[in-house]
Design a protein around this motif. Structure first.
Motif, PDB file in Angstrom:
ATOM      1  N   SER A  78       0.842  -1.190   0.000  1.00 17.73           N
ATOM      2  CA  SER A  78       0.000   0.000   0.000  1.00 17.73           C
ATOM      3  C   SER A  78       0.881   1.245   0.000  1.00 17.73           C
ATOM      4  O   SER A  78       2.069   1.193   0.336  1.00 17.73           O
ATOM      5  N   ALA A  79       0.297   2.382  -0.363  1.00 23.71           N
ATOM      6  CA  ALA A  79       1.084   3.601  -0.599  1.00 23.71           C
ATOM      7  C   ALA A  79       1.963   3.966   0.591  1.00 23.71           C
ATOM      8  O   ALA A  79       3.177   4.182   0.439  1.00 23.71           O
ATOM      9  N   ASP A  80       1.394   4.031   1.790  1.00 23.21           N
ATOM     10  CA  ASP A  80       2.164   4.457   2.963  1.00 23.21           C
ATOM     11  C   ASP A  80       3.290   3.470   3.278  1.00 23.21           C
ATOM     12  O   ASP A  80       4.410   3.868   3.607  1.00 23.21           O
ATOM     13  N   LYS A  81       2.989   2.188   3.164  1.00 21.38           N
ATOM     14  CA  LYS A  81       4.001   1.177   3.492  1.00 21.38           C
ATOM     15  C   LYS A  81       5.133   1.183   2.469  1.00 21.38           C
ATOM     16  O   LYS A  81       6.301   1.027   2.821  1.00 21.38           O
ATOM     17  N   MET A  82       4.802   1.368   1.197  1.00 21.32           N
ATOM     18  CA  MET A  82       5.846   1.403   0.170  1.00 21.32           C
ATOM     19  C   MET A  82       6.727   2.631   0.351  1.00 21.32           C
ATOM     20  O   MET A  82       7.946   2.559   0.191  1.00 21.32           O
ATOM     21  N   ASP A  83       6.123   3.764   0.693  1.00 21.24           N
ATOM     22  CA  ASP A  83       6.911   4.971   0.978  1.00 21.24           C
ATOM     23  C   ASP A  83       7.894   4.696   2.114  1.00 21.24           C
ATOM     24  O   ASP A  83       9.060   5.085   2.056  1.00 21.24           O
ATOM     25  N   TRP A  84       7.404   4.025   3.150  1.00 18.27           N
ATOM     26  CA  TRP A  84       8.259   3.737   4.313  1.00 18.27           C
ATOM     27  C   TRP A  84       9.421   2.842   3.916  1.00 18.27           C
ATOM     28  O   TRP A  84      10.555   3.074   4.330  1.00 18.27           O
ATOM     29  N   VAL A  85       9.147   1.814   3.119  1.00 18.84           N
ATOM     30  CA  VAL A  85      10.205   0.907   2.663  1.00 18.84           C
ATOM     31  C   VAL A  85      11.273   1.676   1.880  1.00 18.84           C
ATOM     32  O   VAL A  85      12.477   1.506   2.096  1.00 18.84           O
ATOM     33  N   ILE A  86      10.858   2.528   0.968  1.00 24.35           N
ATOM     34  CA  ILE A  86      11.823   3.281   0.157  1.00 24.35           C
ATOM     35  C   ILE A  86      12.623   4.242   1.028  1.00 24.35           C
ATOM     36  O   ILE A  86      13.843   4.368   0.874  1.00 24.35           O
ATOM     37  N   GLN A  87      11.954   4.886   1.948  1.00 21.56           N
ATOM     38  CA  GLN A  87      12.653   5.809   2.846  1.00 21.56           C
ATOM     39  C   GLN A  87      13.704   5.079   3.674  1.00 21.56           C
ATOM     40  O   GLN A  87      14.877   5.499   3.738  1.00 21.56           O
ATOM     41  N   LYS A  88      13.327   3.994   4.309  1.00 24.16           N
ATOM     42  CA  LYS A  88      14.257   3.291   5.195  1.00 24.16           C
ATOM     43  C   LYS A  88      15.351   2.562   4.407  1.00 24.16           C
ATOM     44  O   LYS A  88      16.491   2.471   4.862  1.00 24.16           O
ATOM     45  N   ALA A  89      14.999   2.030   3.243  1.00 25.18           N
ATOM     46  CA  ALA A  89      16.025   1.394   2.412  1.00 25.18           C
ATOM     47  C   ALA A  89      17.091   2.412   2.008  1.00 25.18           C
ATOM     48  O   ALA A  89      18.285   2.111   1.984  1.00 25.18           O
ATOM     49  N   THR A  90      16.665   3.629   1.691  1.00 24.18           N
ATOM     50  CA  THR A  90      17.614   4.694   1.356  1.00 24.18           C
ATOM     51  C   THR A  90      18.516   4.991   2.541  1.00 24.18           C
ATOM     52  O   THR A  90      19.743   5.122   2.394  1.00 24.18           O
ATOM     53  N   GLU A  91      17.947   5.091   3.712  1.00 26.76           N
ATOM     54  CA  GLU A  91      18.738   5.371   4.917  1.00 26.76           C
ATOM     55  C   GLU A  91      19.775   4.271   5.167  1.00 26.76           C
ATOM     56  O   GLU A  91      20.859   4.544   5.702  1.00 26.76           O
ATOM     57  N   LEU A  92      19.454   3.046   4.796  1.00 26.91           N
ATOM     58  CA  LEU A  92      20.371   1.920   5.010  1.00 26.91           C
ATOM     59  C   LEU A  92      21.404   1.789   3.890  1.00 26.91           C
ATOM     60  O   LEU A  92      22.271   0.918   3.953  1.00 26.91           O
ATOM     61  N   GLY A  93      21.316   2.640   2.872  1.00 28.99           N
ATOM     62  CA  GLY A  93      22.318   2.616   1.810  1.00 28.99           C
ATOM     63  C   GLY A  93      22.012   1.680   0.668  1.00 28.99           C
ATOM     64  O   GLY A  93      22.912   1.357  -0.120  1.00 28.99           O
ATOM     65  N   VAL A  94      20.758   1.232   0.541  1.00 26.98           N
ATOM     66  CA  VAL A  94      20.385   0.375  -0.583  1.00 26.98           C
ATOM     67  C   VAL A  94      20.577   1.150  -1.885  1.00 26.98           C
ATOM     68  O   VAL A  94      20.176   2.315  -1.998  1.00 26.98           O
ATOM     69  N   ALA A  95      21.165   0.499  -2.884  1.00 27.35           N
ATOM     70  CA  ALA A  95      21.491   1.184  -4.140  1.00 27.35           C
ATOM     71  C   ALA A  95      20.313   1.247  -5.100  1.00 27.35           C
ATOM     72  O   ALA A  95      20.184   2.207  -5.871  1.00 27.35           O
ATOM     73  N   GLU A  96      19.463   0.212  -5.087  1.00 28.05           N
ATOM     74  CA  GLU A  96      18.341   0.155  -6.023  1.00 28.05           C
ATOM     75  C   GLU A  96      17.145  -0.489  -5.332  1.00 28.05           C
ATOM     76  O   GLU A  96      17.308  -1.381  -4.498  1.00 28.05           O
ATOM     77  N   ILE A  97      15.958  -0.043  -5.721  1.00 31.32           N
ATOM     78  CA  ILE A  97      14.723  -0.627  -5.215  1.00 31.32           C
ATOM     79  C   ILE A  97      13.896  -1.049  -6.428  1.00 31.32           C
ATOM     80  O   ILE A  97      13.653  -0.230  -7.325  1.00 31.32           O
ATOM     81  N   ALA A  98      13.519  -2.312  -6.458  1.00 29.73           N
ATOM     82  CA  ALA A  98      12.820  -2.867  -7.617  1.00 29.73           C
ATOM     83  C   ALA A  98      11.449  -3.389  -7.185  1.00 29.73           C
ATOM     84  O   ALA A  98      11.336  -4.527  -6.712  1.00 29.73           O
ATOM     85  N   PRO A  99      10.402  -2.592  -7.315  1.00 33.73           N
ATOM     86  CA  PRO A  99       9.067  -3.072  -6.959  1.00 33.73           C
ATOM     87  C   PRO A  99       8.578  -4.107  -7.968  1.00 33.73           C
ATOM     88  O   PRO A  99       8.845  -3.983  -9.168  1.00 33.73           O
TER      89      PRO A  99
END
Length: 242
Positions: free
Chosen positions: A84-105
Motif C-alpha cells: 500500500s502507498a504508505d508502506k511502500m513509501d516507508w520501505v523506500i525511505q528506510k532502504a535509502t537510509e540503510l544505503g540500498v542502491a536500487e529498489i525494484a518493486p
C-alpha cells in the motif's frame, strides 16, 4: 546543516535559483540570508553553499565541493513486492537510509495492490521523490534508483543475468544471514521480499530456477515492510560492510 537535492549540474562558484519545492523547504526551516546549506545532485559528492533571498525566490551560491560519497561499497538491490502507498513509501525511505542502491518493486501473485499504467507512472515519480527526500535527511549523496514496477520473472532474470548474489526471504526457511559467506569485493546482492501472504509455490520455483538462495530470519514472521530492512541490516552487520 540542511541538505537540498538539486536536479541540475552543480559546480563551485555557481549561483542558482532553487526550484520551488526546495525554496519552500528553506522557508519552512526559517533559514535566513547567508545561512549555509549543502547541495547535491545525486551523482556523488556535495557542495557547500550560502542562501540569498529576493521576495519568494531563493538562490544558493556554491562555495566548495566535498567528495564525500557515503555510499556502501557493496550494492544491495531490494526487490519488494508491491505494498500500500504508505508502506511502500516507508520501505523506500528506510532502504535509502540503510544505503540500498536500487529498489525494484514487483507485482507478486499474492499482492493486494494492482496499479494500471497511469497510476504506476505517478507512483514511480512519487517514489523517486521519497528517495530524494530520504537522501537529504540521511546524508547519502547518491539517490537510489527506483525501478518501474516489473514482473517477478523479469526481476529474477536480471539478477541471474548480471551474476548478482541472490537471496529470497521465505517463511519457514532455516538458513540465517550469519550462515552466508561474505560477498566478493565490488559485487551486488539482490534481496527479494514477498507480499504479506508470502510467495506462491510457482514463484518459489521461479526463484529457485534463477539461483536464489532461500533465507530465513528466525521463528517470528515479520511484516513484509519490516523484513527487507531487517535483512539488509543483518547482512550489513555480519558481512562487516559498515
Amino acid at each position: 546543516m540542511p541538505r537540498l537535492f538539486i536536479d541540475a549540474p552543480l559546480a563551485v562558484g555557481q549561483i542558482l535559483q532553487l526550484p520551488d519545492d526546495s525554496a519552500r523547504h528553506v522557508q519552512a526551516l526559517r533559514l535566513r540570508e547567508g545561512d549555509p546549506v549543502v547541495l547535491f545532485n545525486g551523482t556523488g559528492g556535495e557542495y557547500t553553499a550560502t542562501l540569498s533571498f529576493s521576495g519568494r525566490k531563493v538562490s544558493a551560491s556554491t562555495q566548495s565541493f566535498l567528495a564525500d560519497d557515503r555510499t556502501p561499497a557493496h550494492r544491495f538491490i531490494l526487490a519488494q513486492a508491491l505494498l500500500s502507498a504508505d508502506k511502500m513509501d516507508w520501505v523506500i525511505q528506510k532502504a535509502t537510509e540503510l544505503g540500498v542502491a536500487e529498489i525494484a518493486p514487483f507485482a507478486a501473485a499474492r499482492s493486494t495492490i494492482r496499479l494500471d499504467d497511469a497510476r504506476a507512472e505517478k507512483r514511480l515519480a512519487h517514489w523517486a521523490g521519497v528517495a530524494r527526500a530520504a537522501c537529504e535527511q540521511c546524508g547519502m549523496n547518491r539517490v537510489p534508483v527506483v525501478h518501474p514496477i516489473a514482473p517477478l520473472s523479469a526481476v529474477a532474470r536480471r539478477a541471474h543475468d548480471e551474476h548478482m548474489g541472490r537471496l529470497a526471504l521465505a517463511i519457514g526457511t532455516q538458513r540465517a544471514p550469519h550462515e552466508l559467506p561474505p560477498p566478493a569485493a565490488d559485487s551486488a546482492t539482490m534481496i527479494v521480499i514477498g507480499p504479506a501472504g508470502d510467495f506462491s509455490a510457482d514463484e518459489l520455483t521461479l526463484l529457485d530456477h534463477h539461483g536464489f538462495a532461500r533465507l530465513g530470519l528466525g521463528p517470528r514472521v515479520l511484516r513484509t515492510e519490516t523484513a527487507g530492512m531487517v535483512t539488509v541490516s543483518m547482512l550489513t552487520a555480519v558481512w562487516r560492510l559498515i
